[in-house]
Design a protein around this motif. Structure first.
Motif, PDB file in Angstrom:
ATOM      1  N   ALA A 201       1.246  -8.652   2.062  1.00 45.04           N
ATOM      2  CA  ALA A 201      -0.056  -8.129   2.491  1.00 45.04           C
ATOM      3  C   ALA A 201       0.004  -6.620   2.672  1.00 45.04           C
ATOM      4  O   ALA A 201      -0.944  -5.896   2.317  1.00 45.04           O
ATOM      5  CB  ALA A 201      -0.489  -8.805   3.790  1.00 45.04           C
ATOM      6  N   ILE A 202       1.101  -6.128   3.224  1.00 49.72           N
ATOM      7  CA  ILE A 202       1.264  -4.677   3.404  1.00 49.72           C
ATOM      8  C   ILE A 202       1.331  -3.983   2.050  1.00 49.72           C
ATOM      9  O   ILE A 202       0.697  -2.949   1.831  1.00 49.72           O
ATOM     10  CB  ILE A 202       2.535  -4.377   4.229  1.00 49.72           C
ATOM     11  CG1 ILE A 202       2.391  -4.936   5.655  1.00 49.72           C
ATOM     12  CG2 ILE A 202       2.803  -2.870   4.278  1.00 49.72           C
ATOM     13  CD1 ILE A 202       3.654  -4.852   6.479  1.00 49.72           C
ATOM     14  N   ALA A 203       2.102  -4.562   1.118  1.00 49.75           N
ATOM     15  CA  ALA A 203       2.213  -3.986  -0.226  1.00 49.75           C
ATOM     16  C   ALA A 203       0.852  -3.955  -0.916  1.00 49.75           C
ATOM     17  O   ALA A 203       0.477  -2.951  -1.541  1.00 49.75           O
ATOM     18  CB  ALA A 203       3.212  -4.787  -1.061  1.00 49.75           C
ATOM     19  N   ARG A 204       0.080  -5.056  -0.781  1.00 46.62           N
ATOM     20  CA  ARG A 204      -1.236  -5.123  -1.409  1.00 46.62           C
ATOM     21  C   ARG A 204      -2.167  -4.061  -0.831  1.00 46.62           C
ATOM     22  O   ARG A 204      -2.917  -3.398  -1.563  1.00 46.62           O
ATOM     23  CB  ARG A 204      -1.840  -6.512  -1.218  1.00 46.62           C
ATOM     24  CG  ARG A 204      -3.144  -6.713  -1.977  1.00 46.62           C
ATOM     25  CD  ARG A 204      -3.810  -8.042  -1.644  1.00 46.62           C
ATOM     26  NE  ARG A 204      -2.940  -9.157  -1.952  1.00 46.62           N
ATOM     27  CZ  ARG A 204      -2.435 -10.005  -1.057  1.00 46.62           C
ATOM     28  NH1 ARG A 204      -2.738  -9.845   0.216  1.00 46.62           N
ATOM     29  NH2 ARG A 204      -1.654 -10.990  -1.422  1.00 46.62           N
ATOM     30  N   SER A 205      -2.104  -3.863   0.480  1.00 47.77           N
ATOM     31  CA  SER A 205      -2.953  -2.863   1.135  1.00 47.77           C
ATOM     32  C   SER A 205      -2.645  -1.456   0.627  1.00 47.77           C
ATOM     33  O   SER A 205      -3.557  -0.681   0.327  1.00 47.77           O
ATOM     34  CB  SER A 205      -2.747  -2.931   2.651  1.00 47.77           C
ATOM     35  OG  SER A 205      -3.425  -1.870   3.297  1.00 47.77           O
ATOM     36  N   LEU A 206      -1.367  -1.129   0.504  1.00 51.77           N
ATOM     37  CA  LEU A 206      -0.975   0.196   0.012  1.00 51.77           C
ATOM     38  C   LEU A 206      -1.390   0.390  -1.441  1.00 51.77           C
ATOM     39  O   LEU A 206      -1.838   1.479  -1.829  1.00 51.77           O
ATOM     40  CB  LEU A 206       0.538   0.382   0.159  1.00 51.77           C
ATOM     41  CG  LEU A 206       1.081   0.398   1.597  1.00 51.77           C
ATOM     42  CD1 LEU A 206       2.608   0.416   1.589  1.00 51.77           C
ATOM     43  CD2 LEU A 206       0.544   1.590   2.368  1.00 51.77           C
ATOM     44  N   ASN A 207      -1.250  -0.656  -2.239  1.00 47.30           N
ATOM     45  CA  ASN A 207      -1.639  -0.565  -3.651  1.00 47.30           C
ATOM     46  C   ASN A 207      -3.139  -0.377  -3.819  1.00 47.30           C
ATOM     47  O   ASN A 207      -3.595   0.418  -4.648  1.00 47.30           O
ATOM     48  CB  ASN A 207      -1.183  -1.812  -4.409  1.00 47.30           C
ATOM     49  CG  ASN A 207       0.321  -1.861  -4.603  1.00 47.30           C
ATOM     50  OD1 ASN A 207       0.961  -0.824  -4.734  1.00 47.30           O
ATOM     51  ND2 ASN A 207       0.890  -3.047  -4.603  1.00 47.30           N
ATOM     52  N   GLU A 208      -3.920  -1.122  -3.031  1.00 45.62           N
ATOM     53  CA  GLU A 208      -5.378  -1.030  -3.138  1.00 45.62           C
ATOM     54  C   GLU A 208      -5.894   0.337  -2.707  1.00 45.62           C
ATOM     55  O   GLU A 208      -6.944   0.789  -3.169  1.00 45.62           O
ATOM     56  CB  GLU A 208      -6.030  -2.137  -2.310  1.00 45.62           C
ATOM     57  CG  GLU A 208      -5.827  -3.525  -2.918  1.00 45.62           C
ATOM     58  CD  GLU A 208      -6.353  -4.644  -2.023  1.00 45.62           C
ATOM     59  OE1 GLU A 208      -6.682  -4.342  -0.848  1.00 45.62           O
ATOM     60  OE2 GLU A 208      -6.409  -5.800  -2.492  1.00 45.62           O
ATOM     61  N   ARG A 209      -5.146   1.008  -1.851  1.00 46.17           N
ATOM     62  CA  ARG A 209      -5.528   2.363  -1.412  1.00 46.17           C
ATOM     63  C   ARG A 209      -4.978   3.446  -2.335  1.00 46.17           C
ATOM     64  O   ARG A 209      -5.227   4.630  -2.117  1.00 46.17           O
ATOM     65  CB  ARG A 209      -5.031   2.581   0.016  1.00 46.17           C
ATOM     66  CG  ARG A 209      -5.836   1.814   1.060  1.00 46.17           C
ATOM     67  CD  ARG A 209      -5.041   1.599   2.327  1.00 46.17           C
ATOM     68  NE  ARG A 209      -4.467   2.838   2.821  1.00 46.17           N
ATOM     69  CZ  ARG A 209      -3.472   2.898   3.708  1.00 46.17           C
ATOM     70  NH1 ARG A 209      -2.940   1.777   4.166  1.00 46.17           N
ATOM     71  NH2 ARG A 209      -3.001   4.053   4.111  1.00 46.17           N
ATOM     72  N   GLY A 210      -4.219   3.018  -3.339  1.00 43.13           N
ATOM     73  CA  GLY A 210      -3.699   3.988  -4.300  1.00 43.13           C
ATOM     74  C   GLY A 210      -2.534   4.811  -3.779  1.00 43.13           C
ATOM     75  O   GLY A 210      -2.264   5.913  -4.287  1.00 43.13           O
ATOM     76  N   ILE A 211      -1.814   4.301  -2.775  1.00 46.99           N
ATOM     77  CA  ILE A 211      -0.647   5.018  -2.245  1.00 46.99           C
ATOM     78  C   ILE A 211       0.506   4.850  -3.231  1.00 46.99           C
ATOM     79  O   ILE A 211       0.890   3.724  -3.542  1.00 46.99           O
ATOM     80  CB  ILE A 211      -0.231   4.462  -0.862  1.00 46.99           C
ATOM     81  CG1 ILE A 211      -1.402   4.491   0.114  1.00 46.99           C
ATOM     82  CG2 ILE A 211       0.959   5.249  -0.315  1.00 46.99           C
ATOM     83  CD1 ILE A 211      -1.906   5.865   0.441  1.00 46.99           C
TER      84      ILE A 211
END
Length: 517
Positions: A201-211
């Motif tokens: 979930a943390i990885a998905r959140s960072l990816n969706e924000r373009g980090i």
């Protein structure tokens, strides 16, 4: 005479004017070799040049291109400044200079040390040069290891790149300072996990924000970091988060030596037991406070539940997705354990990835191991007792099952074609629609027919072998006594296993085992 000129510059004698220019040493080598070829009135076929590669590196791109061209007969002679520029390994001297080059009709000359394969009298001097270069590699490796070990014990950072969240201190060699831009992401990861968010979930959140993930972050900062070449290499992954949450460097401790090289001739690294790590506390400013660190470690410890029967970790870090190249993760469903590609879960429209049960993968690996055991037994024993190419009965069952699946699929297409005809007769579709649908179904039906034909031919061959080898099963059985894998076997025998996505039509799951021997 057509001459191939080979130049190499290693990292230790690099002297570049700019990153994009050839090194001065490379230019000097080219000048010397071109002058020599011109004096001999030889045509220069091509100049092969490897920059920033050691003499023990067998993966030099231009070096391997030159060997392929030599085998193809594209030139008659190879020119090098010294024999060590070609290779520092005695094994490769014997394999190519004294072995394959004469077979391919290629002459080898190194100008400075007077090595010339046309002069049979200096073969011993070439071998001595090879031996001296081999000693040089081994001594240099030991010296470098000694220096690096001493620095590790002192808590000095010796890596080429600082850990994500830190950067190298420009004023103090071997010291790390905080990179605030990346450190904010590190703090966020620890905080989110402590609040109950999962690693995916943390990885998905960072990816969706373009980090950008750590490797992409290094590239964007202009560091010469070798980025994996695939479309998902910039994504955060489950194991990236997992490694971050377990890294003591974030609390100010320098931790190094987790992996050790197999030998000075190989770039392969193997994990080392924690007792052999170099851990020095308080070497730099921490990003994560101790209270938050302890809370995260407690959560990780609470969540760590081993699978029953020791299944967890059997193929840990050994199974990779053939599509995106990332390490597959383990999961559990309905009391069974599976390996799946993690990429599809960290970002929408990412790699659809591979999926396989641990039981199925273990069965496949065991079949291959037992086949290898049979193959490499005593030659006379094989001739008398074992003419089988592989375990045939499981293969026969698979083929029969596969053929039946193809037949069922073919019948489905036939029924679909009949239904289309009835629909057209009732004017439920236009002529154009009918032709469009029937062409597709006809193509699929013919494909099934071809697959049935190929599989039946293979089945006939298996049945024939079974009839010839049935009386030898009793002799072969003792050689196939391996019925269960353990982690030690996997670690020692397997480098990695590439697993593809199951073909929707044939049902075939591509599995490729890369052995470590």
């Amino acid at each position: 005479m057509r001459a191939a000129l080979y130049c190499r510059l290693s990292e230790e004698d690099r002297n570049k004017r700019t990153e994009k220019d050839d090194s001065e040493s490379i230019q000097n080598q080219k000048s010397m070799l071109v002058r020599y070829a011109v004096e001999k009135q030889w045509d220069i076929y091509r100049i092969y040049s490897d920059d920033d590669y050691t003499g023990s590196d067998r993966n030099r791109p231009e070096f391997n291109k030159m060997l392929a061209d030599a085998e193809s007969g594209k030139f008659d002679v190879i020119l090098c400044k010294t024999q060590s520029r070609f290779t520092r390994e005695l094994e490769l001297v014997e394999k190519y200079i004294h072995g394959l080059f004469p077979v391919w009709g290629v002459r080898f000359i190194s100008i400075v040390d007077n090595a010339d394969t046309e002069n049979k009298g200096n073969k011993k001097s070439r071998q001595i040069n090879g031996l001296v270069n081999e000693w040089y590699l081994e001594d240099m490796s030991d010296n470098i290891k000694s220096v690096l070990t001493d620095k590790r014990k002192k808590g000095m950072h010796i890596g080429a790149f600082a850990l994500y969240g830190y950067k190298k201190d420009p004023n103090q060699k071997g010291h790390l300072i905080i990179d605030e831009e990346a450190a904010e992401i590190v703090r966020e990861v620890f905080l989110l996990f402590s609040k109950g968010y999962g690693k995916t979930a943390i990885a998905r959140s960072l990816n969706e924000r373009g980090i950008p993930n750590p490797t992409e972050y290094k590239r964007l900062k202009g560091l010469r970091y070798r980025q994996p070449k695939d479309e998902n290499s910039t994504l955060w992954k489950y194991y990236t988060i997992a490694d971050m949450l377990n890294n003591e460097i974030y609390i100010g401790n320098m931790v190094q030596g987790k992996y050790g090289s197999v030998s000075y001739k190989s770039k392969k690294n193997r994990p080392r037991p924690r007792a052999q790590w170099y851990v020095v506390e308080g070497t730099h400013e921490p990003i994560i406070e101790r209270e938050l660190w302890d809370k995260v470690q407690a959560i990780i410890g609470h969540h760590a539940k081993p699978f029953k029967g020791g299944t967890l970790g059997l193929f840990a870090k050994k199974a990779v997705c053939a599509n995106c190249g990332y390490t597959m993760r383990s999961s559990k469903s309905h009391e069974k354990y599976y390996l799946k590609c993690p990429t599809r879960y960290v970002l929408k429209k990412a790699c659809e990835g591979a999926f396989i049960s641990v039981e199925k993968l273990e069965e496949t690996v065991l079949l291959e191991i037992n086949a290898l055991i049979a193959q490499y037994m005593d030659e006379e024993y094989i001739k008398k007792n074992m003419d089988m190419d592989s375990p045939l009965l499981p293969r026969k069952k698979k083929l029969e099952s596969r053929i039946q699946a193809y037949i069922n699929r073919k019948e489905e297409y036939s029924r679909a074609l009949k239904q289309l005809y009835l629909d057209k007769a009732k004017n439920w579709m236009t002529e154009e629609q009918y032709l469009e649908f029937t062409q597709g179904f006809e193509a699929d039906k013919k494909k099934m027919e071809r697959l049935i034909q190929v599989s039946r031919k293979e089945l006939d061959e298996v049945i024939e072998k079974l009839s010839d080898t049935a009386h030898k099963e009793q002799a072969v059985d003792p050689c196939r006594s391996l019925e269960k894998l353990d982690r030690q076997m996997v670690e020692e025998l397997i480098d990695f296993i590439s697993i593809g996505k199951r073909d929707q039509i044939t049902g075939i799951l591509p599995i490729e085992i890369h052995w470590s021997f």
